[in-house]
Design an enzyme around this catalytic site. Structure first.
Site, short mmCIF file in Angstrom:
data_model
loop_
_atom_site.label_atom_id
_atom_site.label_comp_id
_atom_site.label_asym_id
_atom_site.label_seq_id
_atom_site.Cartn_x
_atom_site.Cartn_y
_atom_site.Cartn_z
N SER A 1 0.02 -10.31 -8.41
CA SER A 1 -0.12 -11.11 -9.62
C SER A 1 -1.57 -11.39 -10.01
O SER A 1 -1.91 -12.50 -10.44
CB SER A 1 0.67 -12.43 -9.49
OG SER A 1 2.06 -12.14 -9.38
N HIS B 1 2.91 0.61 0.54
CA HIS B 1 3.15 -0.49 -0.39
C HIS B 1 4.46 -1.19 0.02
O HIS B 1 5.39 -0.54 0.49
CB HIS B 1 3.25 0.04 -1.82
CG HIS B 1 3.29 -1.05 -2.84
ND1 HIS B 1 4.44 -1.77 -3.09
CD2 HIS B 1 2.33 -1.57 -3.64
CE1 HIS B 1 4.16 -2.68 -4.01
NE2 HIS B 1 2.89 -2.58 -4.35
N GLU C 1 6.87 -2.19 -1.59
CA GLU C 1 8.09 -1.65 -2.23
C GLU C 1 8.56 -0.39 -1.50
O GLU C 1 9.77 -0.14 -1.42
CB GLU C 1 7.81 -1.39 -3.72
CG GLU C 1 7.73 -2.71 -4.49
CD GLU C 1 6.86 -2.69 -5.73
OE1 GLU C 1 6.49 -1.60 -6.20
OE2 GLU C 1 6.54 -3.79 -6.22
N LYS D 1 3.09 2.01 -10.64
CA LYS D 1 4.47 2.07 -10.11
C LYS D 1 5.28 3.08 -10.92
O LYS D 1 4.73 4.10 -11.33
CB LYS D 1 5.10 0.67 -10.10
CG LYS D 1 4.17 -0.35 -9.42
CD LYS D 1 4.82 -1.67 -9.14
CE LYS D 1 3.80 -2.59 -8.46
NZ LYS D 1 4.37 -3.85 -8.06
N GLU E 1 -1.52 -7.61 0.28
CA GLU E 1 -0.62 -7.94 -0.82
C GLU E 1 0.55 -8.77 -0.27
O GLU E 1 1.54 -8.20 0.22
CB GLU E 1 -0.05 -6.66 -1.44
CG GLU E 1 -1.09 -5.79 -2.09
CD GLU E 1 -0.49 -4.94 -3.21
OE1 GLU E 1 -0.92 -5.07 -4.35
OE2 GLU E 1 0.44 -4.18 -2.92
N GLY F 1 4.40 -9.15 -8.46
CA GLY F 1 5.27 -9.13 -9.63
C GLY F 1 5.94 -10.45 -9.91
O GLY F 1 6.88 -10.52 -10.70
N ASN G 1 -2.02 0.10 -10.14
CA ASN G 1 -0.83 0.73 -9.58
C ASN G 1 0.25 0.68 -10.66
O ASN G 1 0.85 -0.36 -10.89
CB ASN G 1 -0.40 -0.04 -8.33
CG ASN G 1 0.93 0.42 -7.78
OD1 ASN G 1 1.45 1.48 -8.17
ND2 ASN G 1 1.50 -0.36 -6.87
P1 PGA Z 1 1.55 -7.09 -9.49
O1 PGA Z 1 1.71 -5.89 -8.43
O2 PGA Z 1 0.08 -7.09 -9.91
O3 PGA Z 1 2.46 -6.72 -10.62
O4 PGA Z 1 1.92 -8.34 -8.79
C1 PGA Z 1 0.72 -5.62 -7.46
C2 PGA Z 1 1.14 -4.46 -6.61
O5 PGA Z 1 2.32 -4.33 -6.28
O6 PGA Z 1 0.29 -3.61 -6.23
#
Ligand code: PGA
Length: 245
Positions: A205, A93, A95, A10, A160, A166, A8
């Site tokens: 992560s 997601h 976000e 983003k 998640e 992140g 992803n």
């Molecule tokens: P990350 O993000 O691997 O940077 O923690 C995962 C995601 O948001 O899909």
């Protein structure tokens, strides 16, 4: 079933960066035991799908609108994603839930639209840190699954935990094992036997250093990778850690 390792991106990836990253991933993607998926920003879908044509790596979007077409300025329909070469779409997601006010009902409608357009939805669920501290994580996740996953769903679910995204702080293998087993039970109750075929990804992560441990957990059907998917070597190292299907 082979594990799915999904990147992803983003809101990362101008044309030049996308080209370098995708060429490196494509070059390293042969002979992997898993399936690979890249979800770039909308503007890079067509060039990335073009670069990956004839390879084993799939392309996906990061969101879509629930309507087929219409007066929705700034939005993208599922059919537009498919037309651009996408086969998957990430939906709900955290976000988008946090920054765009997406509710389970929105995600449910988008999943139906995605399936109608021939895409495989990846529906994201996961609790916040406060919800986990309060011991509400299974209630939160089962509520999100009940609200977001439509009847007849034949897609992918991504667990998640919001506090792991992140942050560099992934969930432990034990937490992932417990939650994925719980999600499998919810999906079987909700969807019947078809709930057994839904791949359940872990995201939050995932890095080369923890990928093998997380991907070895029963009921983990792959990983949804954010930050580490922007570094070809890291993304490929995670893919190499996948369990042979
Ligand atoms: P990350 O993000 O691997 O940077 O923690 C995962 C995601 O948001 O899909």
């Amino acid at each position: 079933m082979r594990q799915l390792i999904a990147g992803n991106w983003k809101m990362h990836g101008l044309g030049g960066e996308a080209t370098v990253l995708v060429e490196a991933i494509r070059a390293g993607a042969n002979a992997l035991a898993c399936e690979l998926l890249i979800c770039p920003p909308f503007t890079q879908l067509v060039p990335v799908a073009g670069m990956l044509a004839g390879s084993t790596v799939s392309v996906g979007g990061q969101d879509c609108h629930a309507a087929v077409k219409g007066a929705h300025t700034g939005d993208i329909s599922a059919a537009m994603l498919a037309d651009a070469g996408a086969r998957f779409v990430i939906l709900g997601h955290s976000e988008r839930r946090a920054n765009h006010g997406e509710t389970d009902a929105h995600v449910h409608a988008k999943a139906i639209a995605a399936i109608a357009a021939g895409l495989t939805p990846i529906v994201c669920v996961g609790e916040t840190e406060a919800e986990r501290t309060a011991g509400w994580e299974t209630g939160v996740v089962s509520g999100q699954l009940a609200g977001s996953v439509p009847a007849g769903f034949a897609g992918v679910v991504a667990y998640e935990p919001v506090w792991a995204i992140g942050t560099g702080k992934s969930a432990t293998a034990a937490d992932v094992a417990a939650m994925h087993l719980f999600i499998r039970g919810v999906l079987l109750r909700q969807l019947g036997p078809a709930g057994g075929d839904v791949r359940i990804l872990y995201g939050g992560s995932v890095r080369p250093a923890n990928a093998a441990e997380l991907l070895a957990v029963p009921e983990v059907g792959g990983a949804l990778v954010g930050g580490a998917s922007l570094v070809a070597e890291d993304f490929l190292a995670i893919a190499r850690a996948a369990r042979p299907g």
